[in-house]
Design an enzyme around this catalytic site. Structure first.
Site, PDB file in Angstrom:
ATOM      1  CG  ASN A  91      -2.072   1.056   1.099  1.00  0.00           C
ATOM      2  OD1 ASN A  91      -2.524   1.561   2.123  1.00  0.00           O
ATOM      3  ND2 ASN A  91      -2.514   1.432  -0.086  1.00  0.00           N
TER       4      ASN A  91
ATOM      5  CB  CYS B 249       4.315   1.050  -5.120  1.00  0.00           C
ATOM      6  SG  CYS B 249       5.950   1.234  -4.348  1.00  0.00           S
TER       7      CYS B 249
END
Length: 158
Positions: free
Chosen positions: A16, A18
Site C-alpha cells: 500500500n 506504490c
C-alpha cells in the site's frame, strides 16, 4: 461506510505504498472530474502490515504530481471489515488475489467482489507489476495501467 448508492472500491497491493495508492488517487481524480466522487467510497490497503502508517513511495508521489494528482494517503492493512463494507476490492497481482480470497473466506458476511484491477484493462495487461525495485519509468507504467483500468471500471460502474 457504504454510500447510499452503494458504490465503494478498495484498491489493494502488497504494501500500500506504490501501486494501490496510485490507483486510489487516479480513481478519485477521475470520479471527481466526472462529478461522481460523492457517490463513491474510495480507499486503498495492503495485504501485508509492513508499511502501516507510511506515506506512499516518493517516486509514486512524484509520478502522480507530474500528472497533477495529489494524495495524502497513509498505508493501512486490509481488515475483515473491508470485505463486508466494500463492494469492489481491486488488486494488482495473483499473489494479492490469493491473499485476499484466503482472508475473505474467513469472513462470514463478505460481500466484496475481489478482482484483479488489470481485468478492466482494455490493453489486457492483467498484472500490474510492483515498481518498488524498479525505476521512475516503472512507476509511470503503473500510472498508465491504473488510468486505463480505472477509466474502464468507472465506466462500467457509473
Amino acid at each position: 461506510m457504504a454510500t447510499p448508492s452503494g458504490r465503494s472500491v478498495l484498491f489493494v497491493c502488497l504494501g500500500n505504498i506504490c501501486r494501490s495508492p496510485i490507483a486510489e488517487a487516479v480513481f478519485r481524480k477521475m470520479a471527481t472530474d466526472n462529478g461522481a466522487v460523492d457517490k463513491w467510497v474510495i480507499d486503498s490497503g495492503a495485504t501485508s502490515d509492513w508499511n502501516t502508517g507510511s506515506s506512499p513511495d516518493a517516486r509514486g508521489l512524484a509520478c502522480l504530481r507530474k500528472h497533477g494528482i495529489e494524495t495524502d494517503h497513509r498505508a493501512r492493512q486490509v481488515t475483515k471489515d473491508d470485505f463486508m463494507t466494500f463492494d469492489h476490492i481491486l488488486c494488482m497481482d495473483e499473489s494479492n488475489l490469493r491473499d485476499l480470497n484466503k482472508k475473505a473466506s474467513s469472513v462470514k458476511n463478505s460481500k466484496a467482489k475481489i478482482e484483479l484491477l488489470g481485468s478492466y484493462d482494455p490493453e489486457k495487461q492483467l498484472i500490474i507489476q510492483d515498481p518498488y525495485y524498479g525505476s521512475d519509468k516503472d512507476f509511470e507504467t503503473v500510472y498508465e495501467q491504473c488510468v486505463r483500468c480505472c477509466k474502464a471500471f468507472l465506466e462500467q460502474h457509473s
